[in-house]
Design a protein around this motif. Structure first.
Motif, mmCIF file in Angstrom:
data_model
loop_
_atom_site.group_PDB
_atom_site.id
_atom_site.type_symbol
_atom_site.label_atom_id
_atom_site.label_comp_id
_atom_site.label_asym_id
_atom_site.label_seq_id
_atom_site.Cartn_x
_atom_site.Cartn_y
_atom_site.Cartn_z
ATOM 1 N N SER A 90 86.988 -0.733 -71.613
ATOM 2 C CA SER A 90 88.090 -0.174 -72.295
ATOM 3 C C SER A 90 88.026 0.209 -73.872
ATOM 4 O O SER A 90 88.709 0.877 -74.194
ATOM 5 C CB SER A 90 89.396 -1.197 -72.281
ATOM 6 N N HIS A 91 86.770 -0.507 -74.367
ATOM 7 C CA HIS A 91 86.638 -0.122 -75.560
ATOM 8 C C HIS A 91 85.879 1.104 -76.026
ATOM 9 O O HIS A 91 85.383 1.473 -77.408
ATOM 10 C CB HIS A 91 86.132 -1.429 -76.541
ATOM 11 N N GLU A 96 81.334 7.818 -73.382
ATOM 12 C CA GLU A 96 80.661 6.385 -73.626
ATOM 13 C C GLU A 96 80.424 5.512 -72.369
ATOM 14 O O GLU A 96 79.343 5.050 -72.115
ATOM 15 C CB GLU A 96 80.900 5.789 -74.794
ATOM 16 N N ASN A 97 81.673 5.566 -71.610
ATOM 17 C CA ASN A 97 81.335 4.584 -70.271
ATOM 18 C C ASN A 97 80.230 5.380 -69.538
ATOM 19 O O ASN A 97 79.517 4.620 -68.847
ATOM 20 C CB ASN A 97 82.521 4.762 -69.609
ATOM 21 N N LEU A 98 80.313 6.407 -69.383
ATOM 22 C CA LEU A 98 79.189 7.215 -68.464
ATOM 23 C C LEU A 98 77.597 7.000 -69.223
ATOM 24 O O LEU A 98 76.792 6.996 -68.334
ATOM 25 C CB LEU A 98 79.362 8.542 -68.345
ATOM 26 N N ARG A 131 86.668 12.344 -74.264
ATOM 27 C CA ARG A 131 86.949 11.706 -75.359
ATOM 28 C C ARG A 131 88.056 10.894 -75.359
ATOM 29 O O ARG A 131 88.101 10.046 -76.393
ATOM 30 C CB ARG A 131 87.186 12.802 -76.686
ATOM 31 N N GLN A 132 88.858 10.794 -74.238
ATOM 32 C CA GLN A 132 89.826 9.800 -74.235
ATOM 33 C C GLN A 132 89.602 8.520 -73.664
ATOM 34 O O GLN A 132 88.114 8.174 -73.206
ATOM 35 C CB GLN A 132 90.924 10.459 -73.239
ATOM 36 N N PHE A 133 90.268 7.476 -73.860
ATOM 37 C CA PHE A 133 90.014 5.972 -73.526
ATOM 38 C C PHE A 133 90.635 5.777 -72.201
ATOM 39 O O PHE A 133 91.820 6.364 -71.631
ATOM 40 C CB PHE A 133 90.530 5.155 -74.590
#
Lengths: 363, 111
Positions: A90-91, A96-98, A131-133
């Motif tokens: 979640s941060h 970035e998760n990918l 770019r979203q969270f």
């Protein structure tokens, strides 16, 4: 690609997996179905060692995952898992998760990781969310990101643990669409799911798990169309059963009626259906009455939620003979009522037992 | 099962309410025998409040008809509910009995 041999798993005294052996070949899509709590998720979690099996072997490319000497971390990378609860970081942003895994675990350069990540986000239809969270996304979108994250590690096989169970029905289809696409593109997958239609559509093979084993396996046509074994059939047809043991000729009809009424209410069967069922049961019981001093009678009422039909089976001991044989009945009244309300009335002698079966007619 | 009888017009009206099944039929049969043994020959069975009948109940009705016939009596049935009606139909009873719309009509049809 993956060979599971005699896998077992217990949690203390509780044996969840008894003895599971299966082979998953490259390019196969395996669906794993079955009642809750029968070890489907545990099995999947054993495959990538989120659970430590109690026994057996898991071979990937010939190497036993459970061997002390195996580099588990490396092997684990070849398998990736999509969870019911998404489990995104979640941060970190979606992008970035990918890219986290490829950059940290595979040493891929940031620019290349970003490019690949965007390609995968396009594949799952979420490039604009890069770019979203995660907390800005819907459940279905989160799951699609989770799938893209898996793909970013270029796994040999993806394991799905009830990927759509936590989603509201309107978003289920968008996730299933992505999984279908992966199947079409030849990704090897093992999917634990409650979505029967989807499993039927997308799999090469279906495993029905029950009793801590692979109770039955086959092609989708076999498992969904003509399940061979009893529990598989009950599961596929969503059969709900009512059983009653009648041990004496002075049985309490009203007590049994109350139980049958409760069963009918539970499955929201309309009043006319209930009435007719109670009448058939009373009439057949009257026919069995003379026999009840020497044998007990077991009644099973199966209601299929799928077909909405009621099937009755009457099993008794004693010498061979059909209790509904008109020759043994005082008059035709009872039988004409039964024949009016039920169809496919059949008698067979099996394993020293007399068995009468019938199905309630549709109104 | 509730059973109540009264004299009305040309006959005796016996009201049978509730269920006429294998559990309650013996008691119903007993009451009907009492009426007939007591001299009733024109009997109207008011089934307006009868909700359930099985073959056991049908046999009581058949027996009633038989007992009355032996005494040159008459039997009418009045006010049958739809579920009971369908059981009559499926066992061929509707052909065997004279079923009237109401007690009044049944009494009027007695000769």
């Amino acid at each position: 690609m993956i060979t599971v041999e005699h896998l077992s798993k217990r949690f203390g005294d509780l044996v969840v997996l008894k003895d599971v052996s299966v082979e998953i070949r490259k390019g196969e899509v395996i669906s794993i179905i079955g009642p809750s709590g029968t070890g489907k998720s545990t099995f999947l979690r054993c495959l990538n060692l989120l659970e430590r099996p109690s026994g057996g072997a898991i071979r990937i490319g010939g190497v036993n995952l459970l061997d002390r000497s195996t580099d588990v971390a490396k092997l684990r990378q070849r398998m990736n898992m999509v969870f019911q609860g998404f489990n995104l970081f979640s941060h970190l942003s979606v992008l970035e998760n990918l890219t986290l895994g490829p950059r940290k675990l595979r040493g891929i350069a940031p620019a290349a990781a970003d490019a690949k990540a965007m390609e995968l986000l396009r594949l799952v239809g979420l490039a604009e969310k890069a770019r979203q969270f995660p907390d800005e996304l819907s459940g279905g979108q989160k799951q699609r990101v989770a799938i893209a994250r898996c793909l970013a590690m270029e796994p040999d096989i993806i394991l799905f643990d009830e990927p759509t169970s936590a989603l509201d029905p309107t978003t289920v289809s968008e996730v299933l669409a992505v999984i279908r696409r992966l199947a079409r593109d030849g990704m090897t997958m093992a999917i634990v799911t409650h979505e029967m239609d989807f499993a039927r559509d997308v799999s090469n093979r279906v495993l029905y798990m029950d009793e801590g084993l692979i109770y039955e396996e086959g092609t989708p046509e076999q498992i969904f169309g003509s399940p061979a074994r009893e529990k598989t059939r009950a599961f596929i047809n969503r059969i709900r059963s009512f059983t009653h043991h009648i041990g004496s000729p002075d049985f309490d009809l009203y007590a049994m009626n109350a139980e049958i009424e409760a069963f009918c209410e539970k499955h929201v069967l309309p009043k006319p259906v209930r009435q007719r069922l109670l009448l058939v049961v009373e009439e057949v019981l009257q026919m069995y009455r003379p026999l009840l001093s020497t044998t007990a009678l077991d009644l099973v009422i199966d209601y299929s939620e799928r077909t909405q039909r009621l099937e009755l089976a009457w099993e008794s001991g004693g010498p061979p003979g059909n209790p509904l044989d008109p020759a043994h009945l005082p008059d035709e009244l009872g039988l004409s009522i039964v024949e009016n309300l039920a169809e496919e009335i059949a008698y067979e002698r099996r394993d020293d037992r007399n068995r009468v079966s019938m199905r309630m007619r549709e109104c | 099962m509730e059973f109540a009888s009264r004299q009305e017009g040309a006959g005796t009206v016996a009201e049978i309410a509730g269920r006429l099944d294998s559990v309650t039929s013996p008691a119903c049969e007993q009451r009907i025998r009492e009426l007939i043994d007591g001299g009733v020959t024109s009997l109207v069975l008011d089934l307006a409040r009868l909700q359930y009948v099985s073959s056991a109940g049908l046999r009581v009705l058949l027996l009633t008809a038989k007992l009355l016939k032996a005494r040159d009596g008459q039997l009418r049935i009045a006010g049958v509910q739809p579920e009971v009606r369908s059981v009559f139909d499926m066992s061929g009873f509707s052909a065997m009995f004279q079923v009237e719309e109401s007690v009044a009509a049944a009494l009027a049809s007695l000769t």
